[in-house]
Design a protein around this motif. Sequence first.
Motif: not given
Length: 102
Positions: A3, A45, A49-50, A52-53, A58-60, A69, A73, A77
């Motif tokens: 990424y 963001t 993002d925090n 939603m994760i 979603y995850s990575y 991080r 996040a 990102d």
Amino acid sequence: MTYVLLSLPFLVIAAATTLATARRSGFARRMAASGIAAVVLVVLTAVFDNVMIGVGLYSYPAEHLSGLRIGLAPIEDFAYPLAAAFLVPAVYTLTRRHQGRS
């Protein structure tokens, strides 16, 4: 670190395009506005993002991340909103017709 490598071209293009506008009038004002926009986008963001994760939307895969991080996040990102905050005004500046003022 996949990424990070994916984000790098976006950041380089944003920086190069922004620098291409340095001689245009209003550069300092655009940089200030882009800086404010970048802060707002990075905060948004981080928050969303925090969330939603955290709720599992979603995850990575860890093997594709740098490991840094902000909360949950990954730091990767934050490259896209940062690039957008500077790239969009730069592209607009380069593509608009020259008028006596900006």
